[in-house]
Each structure stands twice: as C-alpha cells, then as structure tokens.
Design a protein around this motif. Structure first.
Motif, PDB file in Angstrom:
ATOM      1  N   LEU A 107       0.821  -1.209   0.000  1.00 60.82           N
ATOM      2  CA  LEU A 107       0.000   0.000   0.000  1.00 60.82           C
ATOM      3  C   LEU A 107       0.860   1.265   0.000  1.00 60.82           C
ATOM      4  CD1 LEU A 107      -2.495  -1.271   2.707  1.00 60.82           C
ATOM      5  CD2 LEU A 107      -2.986  -1.065   0.261  1.00 60.82           C
ATOM      6  N   THR A 108       2.121   1.124  -0.379  1.00 60.44           N
ATOM      7  CA  THR A 108       3.042   2.256  -0.391  1.00 60.44           C
ATOM      8  C   THR A 108       2.437   3.447  -1.127  1.00 60.44           C
ATOM      9  OG1 THR A 108       4.968   0.794  -0.366  1.00 60.44           O
ATOM     10  CG2 THR A 108       5.324   3.036  -1.151  1.00 60.44           C
ATOM     11  N   GLY A 109       2.466   4.612  -0.468  1.00 59.26           N
ATOM     12  CA  GLY A 109       2.020   5.842  -1.108  1.00 59.26           C
ATOM     13  C   GLY A 109       0.522   6.019  -1.216  1.00 59.26           C
ATOM     14  N   CYS A 110      -0.268   5.113  -0.647  1.00 58.47           N
ATOM     15  CA  CYS A 110      -1.729   5.273  -0.649  1.00 58.47           C
ATOM     16  C   CYS A 110      -2.090   6.251   0.472  1.00 58.47           C
ATOM     17  CB  CYS A 110      -2.422   3.926  -0.450  1.00 58.47           C
ATOM     18  SG  CYS A 110      -2.170   2.760  -1.800  1.00 58.47           S
ATOM     19  N   GLU A 111      -2.050   7.526   0.165  1.00 59.02           N
ATOM     20  CA  GLU A 111      -2.079   8.556   1.206  1.00 59.02           C
ATOM     21  C   GLU A 111      -3.420   8.695   1.918  1.00 59.02           C
ATOM     22  OE1 GLU A 111      -2.758  12.379  -1.725  1.00 59.02           O
ATOM     23  OE2 GLU A 111      -0.720  11.658  -1.427  1.00 59.02           O
TER      24      GLU A 111
END
Length: 361
Positions: free
Chosen positions: A286-290
């Motif tokens: 989920l990297t960068g799923c702000e």
C-alpha cells in the motif's frame, strides 16, 4: 570393442551434469553431434555468431538471450530450431544501450521477427519480451494465433507499443497463467474488458498492470470476473483508480498478492473490504496510498494469514495503529515509513524483529 551407437551415447549423455556434457562433446565428432542433438536449452551471449553454432542444436526447447537481436536473427532461430517452446528475450540495458537506445532502435527486433518466430515455433509456452520496445500489436497477435492453446507465460513489460488490440488477442488465449503488461501505457479500459471477458479470465493467475495509467475504475472493476486470479499489480495506475475499483478487486477471493502502491485515491473503504473478503491474501503493498489511515491498518489486524505488508509513504497512521497487525503471528515482513522509527522504542523494535523483519523507507 564395438563402436557405441547414438542411442547408447544419448543414454550416457543424459546422466551427465552440464560441465561433463561440455567435456563429452570434445571427445570426437560423433560425440559432438550427439551432445548437440540432445541439448535442450541455450543462453546466447554473442548473437552475431548464431549462424555458426545454432544448427548444431536442432532440438532446443529453451532459448535465452538478453542481447540485441534483429528480425533476421529471430527468423533464423525459428527456421533452425522449430521445437523451441520457451523464449526468454528480456532486454538487459547496458551503458551502451542507454547511450544509443538500442531497445527501441531499428536494430532491435520488432513485429516482423516476432511473426517469423510465431509461425516457425508453434507450441510456445513461455515468451518473455520485456523492454523489446519495437514489438507491437501485430507480433503479439501472431503469437496468440499460433500458440493460443499452449502459451502460459507472456511478459510484455515496457513494450510501449502494446495496446488494446493486442489484449483483444490475448483474451482468447486459453491457457495463459502469467501476463505482465507493466509500463504498457497505451492500454485502456477496453483492453481490460477483452481480458476479463475472454477465455484467459478462466486461466490467468498473475496479472501485472503497473503504470498503465489510462485505466480507470470501469476497467479495474471488470477484473472481478477473473475467478482464479492470485496476484494482481495495479501500482501507479493513476488517480482514476479509486475505491470503486478497489472494492471490485476486494471481491476476488482467490487473491494472494496485491500491489496497490501509489493509488492515491484508494482509501480505508477498500482496505476494510480486502481484510474481510480476501482470506487467502499473503502480501499487500500500500506504499504511497495517502488516504489510508489507522482504520484500514487495524482492519488488517484481523487477517489470519497475511505475511507481508507495505506501508511506506503513508502519513496518517500512528504506532498504536500497528499494534494489532504486528501482533499477528503470520506476519513476516513489514515496510514502514522511516518517519515512524523514532516513535517505536528500540526494545519494542527488537522484540518485533524476532518474528517479523522491519524495513524502513
């Protein structure tokens, strides 16, 4: 003593390791010929020498080369070794290739070479063409037309000329299990529709669509029709993939690995649904799923078999939100934003590291 025949030599050859087989071929011309006829795989480092040595290996099943190859090379390979089933031709860029851009130059093979390959080798199983940027729809269509029943693995990553027309053909492939289309930026929702509604939807287990940024929720939602899909990569597919597409993906109960990294409009709504529905999920990035917050992360804490979790570059989660996830005995790897590191006491980090490896980014 009577001379050994080819059949006897073949039996001896089959019992040798690769190094001994090379020595075997040096004994005499007969042994050299037998070794060549029994060779099933080859890795080519000097393609310009193909005409000199390839005819010695008529029964090859696997051909590998990361070097510059032309249409003429592929035509010669197809005529000389028609039994090849596995082509690993992923292009390996070097400093020289960056300087001259050989990957997309007229010197690198394109549709003409691929068509010759498809017509000459009609039982292709594994075809890897990553970064061969001259390949377009015509070449892919030819492969499918000639090997639709045997093809199981197709890698077209970074082949930037591939579009929906190629996916229409791929959709008809009946046995394909792995399809890599990352960086094929011409693909749209129409292409995904061909995959989801075609024969391949009943066989596909791994689909990589990273950086295909023209797709939207409409196309992604169709992927729920892929009833056997185990791995899905939608990383960096752009802002038009939101929770609407995310919820559709969450309904694919067969998923084991999922990459949603840098989908900035996917939120906790999707993550909660994934935690509830995807019981076989082993890894999620989920990297960068702000938009993800502690609510979504805590929902994963109830998942029974999650082994790998990527949460880097997410700034709306706190240390307390990780408690339930880190308490899962199944978790083996977790990627966290380096900004959280100062908030986790060293003693707690040491305790976690005994059963779960932490990576900081």
């Amino acid at each position: 003593m009577s001379t050994l025949g080819d059949d006897e030599l073949s039996l001896i050859h089959d019992r040798l390791n690769d190094q001994d087989r090379n020595s075997f071929s040096l004994v005499c011309k007969q042994w050299l010929r037998v070794e060549g006829e029994n060779r099933s795989s080859i890795r080519v480092l000097e393609p310009d020498s193909l005409h000199r040595f390839l005819p010695r290996f008529p029964n090859l099943v696997t051909f590998e080369s990361s070097k510059l190859l032309t249409d003429a090379h592929l035509e010669f390979i197809a005529k000389t070794c028609p039994k090849i089933q596995n082509f690993s031709l992923n292009f390996k860029e070097t400093n020289e290739s960056y300087d001259h851009d050989y990957s997309s130059s007229g010197d690198n093979f394109g549709d003409d070479g691929v068509c010759a390959l498809a017509n000459g080798c009609r039982n292709l199983c594994k075809v890897l063409f990553r970064k061969r940027r001259n390949i377009g729809n015509v070449g892919v269509i030819s492969i499918i037309n000639n090997s639709s029943k045997s093809l199981t693995n197709l890698d077209l990553g970074r082949c930037s000329l591939i579009g929906d027309q190629a996916l229409e053909a791929i959709g008809m492939a009946k046995s394909i299990r792995v399809l890599n289309l990352d960086g094929c930026t011409l693909i749209t929702d129409n292409g995904l529709s061909f995959l989801a509604n075609g024969s391949c939807s009943k066989s596909l287990k791994k689909l990589v669509m990273a950086e295909c940024d023209r797709v939207t929720d409409r196309g992604v939602s169709l992927l729920q029709q892929m009833c056997w899909l185990e791995e899905l990569n939608l990383a960096e597919c752009g802002p038009k993939v939101t929770d609407l597409g995310g919820l559709a993906v969450a309904s694919i109960r067969t998923l084991k690995k999922l990459n949603f990294s840098w989908l900035i409009n996917v939120s906790d709504t999707t993550l909660v649904a994934i935690a509830e529905n995807c019981n076989n999920l082993l890894a999620i990035d989920l990297t960068g799923c702000e938009l993800i917050t502690g609510v979504g992360v805590r929902a994963l804490g109830n998942h029974e078999c999650l082994e790998s979790l990527g949460l880097a570059s997410i700034y709306n989660i706190k240390v307390d939100d990780l408690d339930t996830v880190l308490a899962r005995q199944s978790l083996r790897h977790i990627v966290l934003d380096k900004g959280l590191r100062i908030w986790i006491p060293p003693a707690m980090q040491d305790n976690i590291s005994r059963f779960c490896q932490i990576h900081w980014k």
